[in-house]
Design a protein around this motif. Structure first.
Motif, PDB file in Angstrom:
ATOM      1  N   ASP A 143      -8.177 -14.584   2.261  1.00 13.67           N
ATOM      2  CA  ASP A 143      -9.372 -15.476   2.420  1.00 13.67           C
ATOM      3  C   ASP A 143      -9.571 -15.276   3.813  1.00 13.67           C
ATOM      4  OD1 ASP A 143     -11.426 -17.261   2.631  1.00 13.67           O
ATOM      5  OD2 ASP A 143     -10.218 -18.960   1.923  1.00 13.67           O
ATOM      6  N   GLU A 144     -10.775 -14.405   4.369  1.00 10.22           N
ATOM      7  CA  GLU A 144     -11.269 -14.405   5.743  1.00 10.22           C
ATOM      8  C   GLU A 144     -11.922 -15.305   6.248  1.00 10.22           C
ATOM      9  OE1 GLU A 144     -10.366 -12.097   7.697  1.00 10.22           O
ATOM     10  OE2 GLU A 144      -9.375 -10.531   6.030  1.00 10.22           O
ATOM     11  N   ALA A 145     -12.311 -16.463   5.225  1.00 10.59           N
ATOM     12  CA  ALA A 145     -13.268 -17.415   5.799  1.00 10.59           C
ATOM     13  C   ALA A 145     -12.266 -18.868   5.854  1.00 10.59           C
ATOM     14  CB  ALA A 145     -14.246 -17.918   4.783  1.00 10.59           C
TER      15      ALA A 145
ATOM     16  N   ARG B  70     -21.103 -12.983   6.263  1.00 13.17           N
ATOM     17  CA  ARG B  70     -20.299 -12.041   5.825  1.00 13.17           C
ATOM     18  C   ARG B  70     -19.261 -12.052   5.113  1.00 13.17           C
ATOM     19  NH1 ARG B  70     -20.162  -9.598  10.337  1.00 13.17           N
ATOM     20  NH2 ARG B  70     -17.868  -9.600  10.670  1.00 13.17           N
ATOM     21  N   GLN B  71     -18.617 -13.153   5.619  1.00 14.88           N
ATOM     22  CA  GLN B  71     -17.154 -13.468   5.128  1.00 14.88           C
ATOM     23  C   GLN B  71     -17.234 -14.073   3.449  1.00 14.88           C
ATOM     24  OE1 GLN B  71     -15.507 -15.800   8.115  1.00 14.88           O
ATOM     25  NE2 GLN B  71     -14.316 -14.119   9.172  1.00 14.88           N
TER      26      GLN B  71
ATOM     27  N   THR C 206     -20.995 -13.684  10.818  1.00 14.07           N
ATOM     28  CA  THR C 206     -19.845 -13.350  10.703  1.00 14.07           C
ATOM     29  C   THR C 206     -19.406 -14.178   9.267  1.00 14.07           C
ATOM     30  OG1 THR C 206     -19.148 -12.915  12.782  1.00 14.07           O
ATOM     31  CG2 THR C 206     -17.326 -13.566  11.262  1.00 14.07           C
TER      32      THR C 206
END
Length: 461
Positions: free
Chosen positions: A223-225, A43-44, A40
């Motif tokens: 920002d998904e991370a 990928r982020q 995950t």
């Protein structure tokens, strides 16, 4: 290289590394991050060129910080051979890791590598390694054959003597290889690889969808991370490096010859209190650690455990005042902005209570004192194990613990049953009547009298 690219690593090691580069004006360093159990984070980060945001929450919080020290993110589960190649590369000087206690695949009976673990056996058999210890050892092996030069392996997990332990596990993996491989590898390893110990500290809760929305609103970008963290950050490191390293001291890290004392203080004061609050909270419906420490009786129990059980049995490092540190711990736990859940902190208890609580229990018993408050924390853990559905207990020893439990779940039956789990409690401790009486008493209060009974017993008992 960093193995275990979770939220903590990004909010701690990656931040220290970037701050070190900014302080020195150097752009020579970068982190190749490896996810261990899920792809995950890799990928982020990939579409963001490794960039991510650290959002501090609580009093004294700094503005949003976009961190740029991660230059590559790899899914270790999907690309284990690439991980080995990166460890072996001459450009790699340091390997750091945060893989949690269970990620080390330790045999609880020997304290060394669990070579009966199915994944460890697969790594030893020559498959692309999936375990952190397998990846490190195979990377060192390849490094030795390609002239990659010296390497430093730095554990950043909450384990006493984490550097020495990591070295022991890597050597155990190497020794388990065929003789033609193990002999030369161990010789090269001893001459070229060091394993400094460290103590790390920063509370980093799981990021929620609401957190991501808040960061997007403030930053203007999604920002998904992104990761959340408290303002506090600490890193104590043994200065035992085989080669070059970032100037982490310029970012506030402390290089010390007494890391063990810092580790003991954190494990047996902060981490022990964290566990106590988690299990007391789980027993009484408190969802977060801040809610649990907001209960006056639980805050008092933590304070007394630190002051009466832990502090008399540890030697504090120079410059650390015990009373001030304990008060600071409780204030940090009270930060409601972190949302640290009791369920998350209470996970993997079988791997944690020995280091955090049982060491203090034994030290007090050896000194002729009753570990009243540490026993409360252990009893609360026992209650959590006994009252959690078998398929819901988040613990690597869940099956063993469930098998040990009796059908009838009273204090008189549960306490001796769980004390019989030898991978957690040794026979001498399990037979100590002072300890067993305290456990039985506290378990009965938790199970029979609930929150009101705990309030009364902690305050007036």
């Amino acid at each position: 290289m960093h193995l275990g690219l979770g939220a903590f690593a990004r909010a701690h090691t990656a931040v220290f590394t970037e701050k070190a580069m900014l302080a020195t004006g150097s752009s020579d360093w970068g982190i190749v991050g490896v996810t261990q159990r899920s792809e995950t984070v890799a990928r982020q980060l990939e579409p963001q060129d490794g960039l991510f945001t650290v959002a501090e929450r609580g009093n004294g919080a700094a503005p949003l910080h976009v961190v740029s020290s991660i230059v590559e993110a790899i899914s270790g589960r999907d690309h284990p051979a690439k991980v080995v190649d990166r460890i072996a590369a001459a450009t790699t000087q340091v390997v750091t890791l945060t893989v949690t206690e269970k990620g080390y695949r330790i045999d609880p009976h020997t304290g060394s590598l669990n070579t009966t673990d199915a994944q460890v056996q697969a790594d030893l058999a020559g498959n692309p390694p999936q375990t952190a210890i397998g990846q490190i050892t195979r990377g060192i092996q390849q490094r030795a054959s390609t002239g990659g030069g010296p390497l430093t392996v730095v554990s950043c997990d909450n384990l006493p003597g984490n550097g020495e332990l990591t070295g022991t596990l890597v050597r155990a993996f190497a020794a388990a290889l065929p003789d033609a491989e193990s002999g030369p590898l161990l010789t090269w390893l001893d001459a070229n690889v060091t394993f400094p110990s460290t103590m790390v500290d920063r509370m980093v809760p799981a990021t929620t969808a609401g957190d991501l929305d808040a960061v997007e609103h403030e930053l203007g970008l999604r920002d998904e991370a992104a990761v959340m963290a408290e303002p506090f950050m600490q890193w104590v490191i043994e200065d035992n490096f085989a080669g070059d390293r970032p100037a982490w001291e310029e970012a506030g890290a402390l290089f010390s010859t007494d890391v063990a004392a810092w580790e003991a203080a954190k494990l047996r004061l902060l981490n022990a209190s964290h566990s106590m609050l988690a299990y007391l909270g789980l027993a009484t419906g408190k969802v977060t650690i801040s809610e649990a420490v907001g209960e006056d009786a639980f805050r008092a129990a933590c304070g007394r455990m630190m002051a009466e059980d832990a502090l008399p049995t540890i030697s504090l490092p120079a410059g650390l005042d015990g009373g001030t540190y304990c008060a600071q711990v409780l204030e940090r736990f009270a930060n409601p902005a972190l949302g640290h859940t009791t369920a998350k902190v209470g996970s993997d208890g079988s791997q944690k209570i020995g280091l955090r609580l049982l060491t203090t229990v034994r030290a007090n018993l050896d000194a002729g004192r009753a570990p009243r408050w540490a026993a409360l924390a252990v009893a609360a853990w026992m209650h959590h194990v006994a009252t959690t559905a078998a398929d819901a207990l988040n613990d690597p020893l869940a099956a063993e613990l469930q098998a040990a439990l009796p059908a009838e779940r009273s204090a008189a039956s549960v306490v001796p049953a769980l004390l019989g789990v030898r991978s957690i409690f040794d026979a001498e401790l399990a037979a100590n009547t002072t300890f067993t009486d305290l456990l039985t008493h506290w378990y009965r209060v938790i199970d029979t009298d609930g929150l009101d009974g705990l309030r009364k017993e902690i305050t007036h008992g």
